[in-house]
Design a protein around this motif. Structure first.
Motif, PDB file in Angstrom:
ATOM      1  N   ILE A  19      32.317   6.813 -41.016  1.00 48.55           N
ATOM      2  CA  ILE A  19      33.157   8.012 -41.065  1.00 48.55           C
ATOM      3  C   ILE A  19      32.753   8.808 -42.305  1.00 48.55           C
ATOM      4  N   GLU A  20      32.219  10.030 -42.086  1.00 44.73           N
ATOM      5  CA  GLU A  20      31.694  10.835 -43.187  1.00 44.73           C
ATOM      6  C   GLU A  20      32.691  11.849 -43.739  1.00 44.73           C
ATOM      7  N   ARG A  21      33.532  12.409 -42.863  1.00 40.61           N
ATOM      8  CA  ARG A  21      34.403  13.506 -43.277  1.00 40.61           C
ATOM      9  C   ARG A  21      35.837  13.258 -42.823  1.00 40.61           C
ATOM     10  N   GLN A  22      36.764  13.940 -43.469  1.00 40.36           N
ATOM     11  CA  GLN A  22      38.172  13.854 -43.067  1.00 40.36           C
ATOM     12  C   GLN A  22      38.335  14.271 -41.615  1.00 40.36           C
ATOM     13  N   GLU A  23      37.604  15.309 -41.203  1.00 37.64           N
ATOM     14  CA  GLU A  23      37.701  15.806 -39.833  1.00 37.64           C
ATOM     15  C   GLU A  23      37.295  14.718 -38.833  1.00 37.64           C
ATOM     16  N   ASP A  24      36.282  13.908 -39.199  1.00 33.82           N
ATOM     17  CA  ASP A  24      35.844  12.811 -38.328  1.00 33.82           C
ATOM     18  C   ASP A  24      36.962  11.776 -38.185  1.00 33.82           C
ATOM     19  N   LEU A  25      37.639  11.519 -39.278  1.00 33.86           N
ATOM     20  CA  LEU A  25      38.725  10.538 -39.253  1.00 33.86           C
ATOM     21  C   LEU A  25      39.895  11.042 -38.418  1.00 33.86           C
ATOM     22  N   VAL A  26      40.224  12.325 -38.569  1.00 32.93           N
ATOM     23  CA  VAL A  26      41.291  12.925 -37.756  1.00 32.93           C
ATOM     24  C   VAL A  26      40.929  12.804 -36.273  1.00 32.93           C
ATOM     25  N   ASN A  30      42.934  10.652 -33.422  1.00 29.52           N
ATOM     26  CA  ASN A  30      43.459  11.344 -32.243  1.00 29.52           C
ATOM     27  C   ASN A  30      42.935  10.708 -30.960  1.00 29.52           C
ATOM     28  N   GLU A  31      41.651  10.276 -30.966  1.00 31.12           N
ATOM     29  CA  GLU A  31      41.093   9.583 -29.803  1.00 31.12           C
ATOM     30  C   GLU A  31      41.837   8.278 -29.526  1.00 31.12           C
ATOM     31  N   LEU A  32      42.351   7.663 -30.576  1.00 36.32           N
ATOM     32  CA  LEU A  32      43.109   6.417 -30.434  1.00 36.32           C
ATOM     33  C   LEU A  32      44.598   6.687 -30.171  1.00 36.32           C
ATOM     34  N   HIS A  33      44.914   7.940 -29.873  1.00 36.23           N
ATOM     35  CA  HIS A  33      46.289   8.364 -29.573  1.00 36.23           C
ATOM     36  C   HIS A  33      47.210   8.196 -30.777  1.00 36.23           C
ATOM     37  N   ILE A  34      46.646   8.466 -31.947  1.00 36.74           N
ATOM     38  CA  ILE A  34      47.419   8.469 -33.186  1.00 36.74           C
ATOM     39  C   ILE A  34      47.355   9.904 -33.710  1.00 36.74           C
ATOM     40  N   PRO A  35      48.358  10.717 -33.387  1.00 37.17           N
ATOM     41  CA  PRO A  35      48.307  12.122 -33.804  1.00 37.17           C
ATOM     42  C   PRO A  35      48.506  12.261 -35.319  1.00 37.17           C
ATOM     43  N   VAL A  36      47.540  12.906 -35.966  1.00 37.99           N
ATOM     44  CA  VAL A  36      47.606  13.131 -37.407  1.00 37.99           C
ATOM     45  C   VAL A  36      47.077  14.521 -37.717  1.00 37.99           C
ATOM     46  N   THR A  37      47.451  15.024 -38.874  1.00 34.65           N
ATOM     47  CA  THR A  37      46.901  16.277 -39.362  1.00 34.65           C
ATOM     48  C   THR A  37      45.917  15.971 -40.477  1.00 34.65           C
ATOM     49  N   GLN A  38      45.105  16.946 -40.806  1.00 31.54           N
ATOM     50  CA  GLN A  38      44.160  16.741 -41.896  1.00 31.54           C
ATOM     51  C   GLN A  38      44.908  16.536 -43.209  1.00 31.54           C
ATOM     52  N   SER A  42      44.337  13.468 -45.688  1.00 33.39           N
ATOM     53  CA  SER A  42      44.008  13.728 -47.085  1.00 33.39           C
ATOM     54  C   SER A  42      44.906  12.899 -48.007  1.00 33.39           C
ATOM     55  N   ARG A  43      46.203  12.850 -47.685  1.00 33.15           N
ATOM     56  CA  ARG A  43      47.136  12.040 -48.480  1.00 33.15           C
ATOM     57  C   ARG A  43      46.817  10.558 -48.345  1.00 33.15           C
ATOM     58  N   ASP A  44      46.476  10.123 -47.126  1.00 31.01           N
ATOM     59  CA  ASP A  44      46.123   8.715 -46.916  1.00 31.01           C
ATOM     60  C   ASP A  44      44.877   8.338 -47.717  1.00 31.01           C
ATOM     61  N   ILE A  45      43.880   9.200 -47.719  1.00 29.04           N
ATOM     62  CA  ILE A  45      42.650   8.929 -48.463  1.00 29.04           C
ATOM     63  C   ILE A  45      42.958   8.774 -49.945  1.00 29.04           C
ATOM     64  N   LYS A  46      43.797   9.648 -50.453  1.00 30.38           N
ATOM     65  CA  LYS A  46      44.182   9.561 -51.870  1.00 30.38           C
ATOM     66  C   LYS A  46      44.995   8.302 -52.125  1.00 30.38           C
ATOM     67  N   ASP A  47      45.967   8.027 -51.277  1.00 34.49           N
ATOM     68  CA  ASP A  47      46.837   6.864 -51.431  1.00 34.49           C
ATOM     69  C   ASP A  47      46.051   5.555 -51.348  1.00 34.49           C
TER      70      ASP A  47
END
Length: 150
Positions: A19-26, A30-38, A42-47
């Motif tokens: 996974i290279e970018r936040q957009e890739d992770l989003v 979403n493909e795994l049916h886990i709706p998230v926003t960027q 971003s908060r998860d990456i920091k946390d």
């Protein structure tokens, strides 16, 4: 999905896929049916304190810092050995006395254990109140914490 579950999924994804970018992770979530926003990612990456490491051919990927890859019990043990002064149980409660400035880190590590015997934790600067679901659990949890210190 709860934050802890989402972050566990993120951890599995970045360990299994480049996974290279936040957009890739989003997109993957979403493909795994886990709706998230960027913003959430971003908060998860920091946390989670994720870092980017070289992935070859000029690419980078998200990774977990080496220290974060240790199991929570190992990190807690290492921290308690230097930080814990004493602990005491009373009814459903455990009071841990710690060195000044260490309580927040210890509290975070205790929460990462996801121990179902623990209802909640409250920390100050040098102490933590652990609220257990029963007096029996409080006694057992304190014994385990004291055993970690030796």
């Amino acid at each position: 999905m709860r934050k802890r579950e989402r972050q566990a999924t993120i951890q599995r994804l970045i360990q299994d896929e480049p996974i290279e970018r936040q957009e890739d992770l989003v997109a993957r979530l979403n493909e795994l049916h886990i709706p998230v926003t960027q913003a959430t990612i971003s908060r998860d990456i920091k946390d989670m304190q994720l870092i980017k490491v070289p992935a070859g051919e000029g690419h980078y990927r998200y990774s977990i810092p080496a220290e974060k890859q240790l199991p929570a019990t190992d990190k807690l043990r290492r921290t308690l050995i230097t930080a814990m002064k004493w602990g005491e149980a009373m009814d459903n409660f455990i009071h841990l006395a710690l060195l000044p400035g260490t309580a927040a880190a210890v509290e975070t590590l205790i929460e990462q254990l996801d121990d179902q015997r623990i209802f909640a934790t409250i920390s100050g600067d040098a102490s933590i109140l652990i609220i257990c679901r029963s007096a029996k659990y409080a006694t057992a949890v304190l014994a385990e914490l004291e055993a970690m210190v030796g």
